[in-house]
Design an enzyme around this catalytic site. Structure first.
Site, PDB file in Angstrom:
ATOM      1  N   ASN A 106       3.551   2.862 -10.617  1.00  0.00           N
ATOM      2  CA  ASN A 106       2.327   2.930 -11.419  1.00  0.00           C
ATOM      3  C   ASN A 106       1.081   3.217 -10.586  1.00  0.00           C
ATOM      4  OD1 ASN A 106       0.499   2.103 -13.827  1.00  0.00           O
ATOM      5  ND2 ASN A 106      -0.086   0.685 -12.185  1.00  0.00           N
TER       6      ASN A 106
ATOM      7  N   THR B   9      -9.480   1.605 -19.223  1.00  0.00           N
ATOM      8  CA  THR B   9      -9.435   0.695 -18.082  1.00  0.00           C
ATOM      9  C   THR B   9     -10.511   1.130 -17.097  1.00  0.00           C
ATOM     10  OG1 THR B   9      -7.879   2.050 -16.816  1.00  0.00           O
ATOM     11  CG2 THR B   9      -6.923   0.443 -18.353  1.00  0.00           C
TER      12      THR B   9
ATOM     13  N   LYS C 268      -0.119  15.146 -11.008  1.00  0.00           N
ATOM     14  CA  LYS C 268       0.820  14.647 -12.009  1.00  0.00           C
ATOM     15  C   LYS C 268       1.873  15.705 -12.355  1.00  0.00           C
ATOM     16  CE  LYS C 268      -0.839  10.516 -12.347  1.00  0.00           C
ATOM     17  NZ  LYS C 268      -0.070   9.364 -11.844  1.00  0.00           N
TER      18      LYS C 268
ATOM     19  N   ASP D 224       0.877  -1.163   0.000  1.00  0.00           N
ATOM     20  CA  ASP D 224       0.000   0.000   0.000  1.00  0.00           C
ATOM     21  C   ASP D 224       0.917   1.216   0.000  1.00  0.00           C
ATOM     22  OD1 ASP D 224      -1.637   2.165   0.535  1.00  0.00           O
ATOM     23  OD2 ASP D 224      -2.774   1.162   2.108  1.00  0.00           O
TER      24      ASP D 224
ATOM     25  N   TYR E  54      -6.427  15.726  -9.688  1.00  0.00           N
ATOM     26  CA  TYR E  54      -5.611  14.733 -10.395  1.00  0.00           C
ATOM     27  C   TYR E  54      -4.522  15.373 -11.256  1.00  0.00           C
ATOM     28  CZ  TYR E  54      -4.359  10.929 -13.541  1.00  0.00           C
ATOM     29  OH  TYR E  54      -3.659  10.000 -14.274  1.00  0.00           O
TER      30      TYR E  54
END
Length: 245
Positions: A88, A203, A172, A61, A168
């Site tokens: 990832n 996905t 990044k 985790d 988000y």
């Protein structure tokens, strides 16, 4: 005879992470599959092995210090060193309609949770794995980023942009900046670290919206994970080449 190289991929029980693990396994790497859910981890390892990969599981985790330390100890017990780390694992945080995160109404706890996984988690795992990576003759680190983290692209009025993602996307950008700082610190050590953009991949992370498969999205990470000595470091790439910061 050259020694089999060892790679750890975080968040590798499904999606792009799984395909990165499969891609490295197909190249002959021994793959440590990092995931936080034991049952899903076991399923992924069994599937990789059935496909011919030399794979083993590592409970991890990325939001926990103890978990990262235990994962490093697990890799050491099972492999003795590490040649490749692919960071990832990532989260988007809750999204509104059309994948939007409005900065004017954004819950600050969402920002904290996204940064904890997408940035702090990467630092936590990278630092936990560094002693193992330093045992490798050609260590490689790949941080999975996104084109939405490109400030250049996000601020260009001529670039077609998707929804505003105020938690988000900046996470990044933060990850990209951290990647550069690691590259500066690693200068002259032989450790190559780069950020990778997989493109818009269909996905469960994207609600299966996207024009690329997980296998396609994994290709850039596999390429950066297998760079030759003297290859680029501190850069941001997608399949087409360098992505602007």
């Amino acid at each position: 005879m050259s020694e089999t190289k060892v790679a750890l991929v975080t968040g590798a029980n499904k999606g792009i992470g799984y395909e990165i693990a499969a891609g490295l396994g197909a190249l002959g790497y021994r793959v440590a599959v990092g995931a936080r859910d034991a049952a899903r981890l076991e399923t992924a390892v069994e599937k990789l092995r059935a496909g011919g990969a030399d794979a083993f599981g590592v409970l991890l985790d990325v939001t926990g210090d103890r978990s990262a330390a235990d994962a490093a100890a697990s890799v050491e017990r099972q492999a003795g060193r590490l040649d490749v780390l692919v960071n990832n694992a990532g989260v988007s945080g809750p999204m509104g309609p059309d994948w939007a995160q409005d900065p004017t109404t954004l819950d600050l706890d969402v920002v904290r949770a996204v940064v904890e996984t997408n940035v702090i988690g990467v630092i936590r795992v990278t630092n936990a794995m560094l002693p193992l990576l330093r045992r490798s003759s050609s260590p490689r680190i790949v941080n999975m980023s996104s084109s939405v983290g490109s400030v250049a692209l996000q601020s260009d009025p001529d670039v077609e942009l998707g929804a505003v993602m105020a938690a988000y996307a900046p996470s990044k950008s933060f990850l990209n900046a951290v990647t550069v700082q690691y590259a500066r610190q690693f200068a002259g050590t032989g450790i190559l670290i780069n950020a990778a953009c997989p493109g818009l991949v269909a996905t469960d992370f994207t609600g299966f919206f996207g024009d690329r498969t997980a296998e396609q999205g994994a290709l850039i990470a596999v390429r950066l994970a297998t760079l030759p000595d003297g290859g680029p470091t501190g850069k941001f790439f997608d399949d087409a080449g360098v992505v602007p910061w």
